[in-house]
Design a protein around this motif. Structure first.
Motif, PDB file in Angstrom:
ATOM      1  N   THR A   1      51.420  76.759 -12.637  1.00  0.00           N
ATOM      2  CA  THR A   1      52.035  78.059 -12.879  1.00  0.00           C
ATOM      3  C   THR A   1      50.983  79.105 -13.273  1.00  0.00           C
ATOM      4  O   THR A   1      51.060  80.263 -12.864  1.00  0.00           O
ATOM      5  CB  THR A   1      53.108  77.956 -13.979  1.00  0.00           C
TER       6      THR A   1
ATOM      7  N   LEU B   1      61.755  88.255  -6.210  1.00  0.00           N
ATOM      8  CA  LEU B   1      61.501  87.024  -6.941  1.00  0.00           C
ATOM      9  C   LEU B   1      62.641  86.057  -6.656  1.00  0.00           C
ATOM     10  O   LEU B   1      63.809  86.401  -6.833  1.00  0.00           O
ATOM     11  CB  LEU B   1      61.423  87.285  -8.448  1.00  0.00           C
TER      12      LEU B   1
ATOM     13  N   ALA C   1      53.571  84.243  -2.592  1.00  0.00           N
ATOM     14  CA  ALA C   1      53.023  83.286  -3.556  1.00  0.00           C
ATOM     15  C   ALA C   1      54.101  82.290  -3.941  1.00  0.00           C
ATOM     16  O   ALA C   1      55.250  82.662  -4.156  1.00  0.00           O
ATOM     17  CB  ALA C   1      52.505  84.007  -4.793  1.00  0.00           C
ATOM     18  N   GLY C   2      53.730  81.025  -4.011  1.00  0.00           N
ATOM     19  CA  GLY C   2      54.653  80.011  -4.495  1.00  0.00           C
ATOM     20  C   GLY C   2      55.173  79.088  -3.428  1.00  0.00           C
ATOM     21  O   GLY C   2      54.494  78.760  -2.459  1.00  0.00           O
ATOM     22  N   LYS C   3      56.403  78.679  -3.600  1.00  0.00           N
ATOM     23  CA  LYS C   3      57.025  77.670  -2.747  1.00  0.00           C
ATOM     24  C   LYS C   3      57.495  78.267  -1.426  1.00  0.00           C
ATOM     25  O   LYS C   3      58.239  79.237  -1.420  1.00  0.00           O
ATOM     26  CB  LYS C   3      58.215  77.063  -3.510  1.00  0.00           C
ATOM     27  N   TRP C   4      57.103  77.661  -0.309  1.00  0.00           N
ATOM     28  CA  TRP C   4      57.525  78.094   1.020  1.00  0.00           C
ATOM     29  C   TRP C   4      58.592  77.155   1.558  1.00  0.00           C
ATOM     30  O   TRP C   4      59.737  77.516   1.704  1.00  0.00           O
ATOM     31  CB  TRP C   4      56.327  78.152   1.964  1.00  0.00           C
TER      32      TRP C   4
ATOM     33  N   ARG D   1      66.169  80.435   1.230  1.00  0.00           N
ATOM     34  CA  ARG D   1      64.963  81.210   1.496  1.00  0.00           C
ATOM     35  C   ARG D   1      64.975  81.767   2.925  1.00  0.00           C
ATOM     36  O   ARG D   1      64.608  82.919   3.161  1.00  0.00           O
ATOM     37  CB  ARG D   1      63.736  80.331   1.261  1.00  0.00           C
TER      38      ARG D   1
ATOM     39  N   ALA E   1      63.873  82.123  -7.526  1.00  0.00           N
ATOM     40  CA  ALA E   1      63.650  80.914  -8.316  1.00  0.00           C
ATOM     41  C   ALA E   1      64.725  79.883  -7.996  1.00  0.00           C
ATOM     42  O   ALA E   1      65.913  80.182  -8.085  1.00  0.00           O
ATOM     43  CB  ALA E   1      63.677  81.247  -9.809  1.00  0.00           C
TER      44      ALA E   1
ATOM     45  N   GLY F   1      49.619  79.487  -1.930  1.00  0.00           N
ATOM     46  CA  GLY F   1      50.407  78.316  -2.307  1.00  0.00           C
ATOM     47  C   GLY F   1      51.504  77.914  -1.354  1.00  0.00           C
ATOM     48  O   GLY F   1      52.056  76.819  -1.475  1.00  0.00           O
ATOM     49  N   GLY F   2      51.892  78.774  -0.415  1.00  0.00           N
ATOM     50  CA  GLY F   2      53.004  78.449   0.476  1.00  0.00           C
ATOM     51  C   GLY F   2      52.584  77.522   1.600  1.00  0.00           C
ATOM     52  O   GLY F   2      51.704  77.851   2.393  1.00  0.00           O
TER      53      GLY F   2
END
Length: 204
Positions: A202, A32, A142-145, A79, A34, A165-166
Motif C-alpha cells: 500500500t 477511486l 494504479a492498483g488492481k487491474w 471494473r 475499492a 501495479g495493474g
C-alpha cells in the motif's frame, strides 16, 4: 452509441461547478474503486468507526454520489462496467477472472452454474481512459487491474498512459515478505518497481 456515462457525468458536474467559479480549465477526474467497501465504511458517508480523513477531504472538495449501485458483487465485472459504461453481460466479463466456475461446473454449495466469463476486457471495448485521452486528458492507473491475464489486455492497452501495479492478478501472489510476491517487497509484479526491504504494498 457507446457513451462513457460516468466520465461525462463527473466532467459535467465538475465543469458546472468550475464554470460557476469562473474557472475555464478542464477539471481533474479521479475515480477511486475499492473492492468490498461497504456503503458506510468512510467517514464522509457516515462511518463513526473507520477513520478516513484524506478521503473525507477529497469528498468535501469534489462530488459525492449517494444513490449508486455496483453492477456486480465481484471485482472484474464491476471494473469492466465502470470502464465501459456497460452491464457485465455486454462485455462478457461476468465473474472475477478466471471465476469460481471456470470449468463450467458448480460446487456442491452453489445452486447455479454461472454464464461462462471472458478472461479479459476485449480491446474492442472503448474505455473511459480512451475517451479521456481523446479529450486531451492524461491518464494514470494504479492498483488492481484483474481484467486480462495476458499483457496485451493490461491498462496500457486500454487507454492508460501510466500503469503502476495493474496486471493479471487480482491480489499479491504470495503471503509473506519473501520472493513469492506478497504484500511486502519484492512484489513479483512486472508493472511495479520493488521498494526498500520491508516496504508494504500500500505504501508503494
Amino acid at each position: 452509441m457507446w457513451k462513457p456515462v460516468l466520465l461525462l457525468l463527473l466532467v459535467a458536474l465538475t465543469a458546472a461547478r468550475a464554470g460557476a467559479q469562473g474557472n475555464t480549465r478542464a477539471p481533474n477526474v479521479i475515480v477511486l474503486l475499492a473492492d468490498d467497501l461497504g456503503w458506510k465504511d468512510l467517514g464522509c458517508y457516515g462511518s463513526s468507526f473507520y477513520e478516513t480523513p484524506n478521503l473525507d477531504r477529497l469528498a468535501a472538495a469534489g462530488t459525492r454520489f449517494t444513490q449508486a449501485y455496483a453492477t456486480s458483487p465481484v471485482c472484474s465485472p464491476t471494473r469492466a462496467s465502470i470502464l465501459t459504461g456497460k452491464y457485465p453481460v455486454r462485455t462478457g466479463v461476468t465473474d472475477w477472472i478466471r471465476g469460481r466456475q471456470e470449468a463450467g461446473v458448480a460446487r456442491p454449495f452453489e445452486k447455479l452454474v454461472a454464464q461462462q466469463t471472458a478472461y479479459q476486457l476485449a480491446l474492442e471495448e472503448k474505455t473511459l481512459a480512451e475517451t479521456a485521452r481523446e479529450q486531451g486528458y492524461q491518464t494514470f492507473f494504479a492498483g488492481k487491474w484483474h481484467l486480462g491475464e495476458e499483457e496485451a489486455y493490461w491498462p496500457a492497452a486500454q487507454g492508460f498512459q501510466v500503469n503502476k501495479g495493474g496486471w493479471s492478478n487480482g491480489a499479491p501472489t504470495g503471503r509473506i515478505n519473501d520472493s513469492t510476491g506478497g504484500f511486502f517487497t519484492p512484489y513479483a509484479n512486472p508493472t511495479l518497481t520493488d521498494g526498500p526491504a520491508g516496504e508494504y504494498l500500500t505504501d508503494r
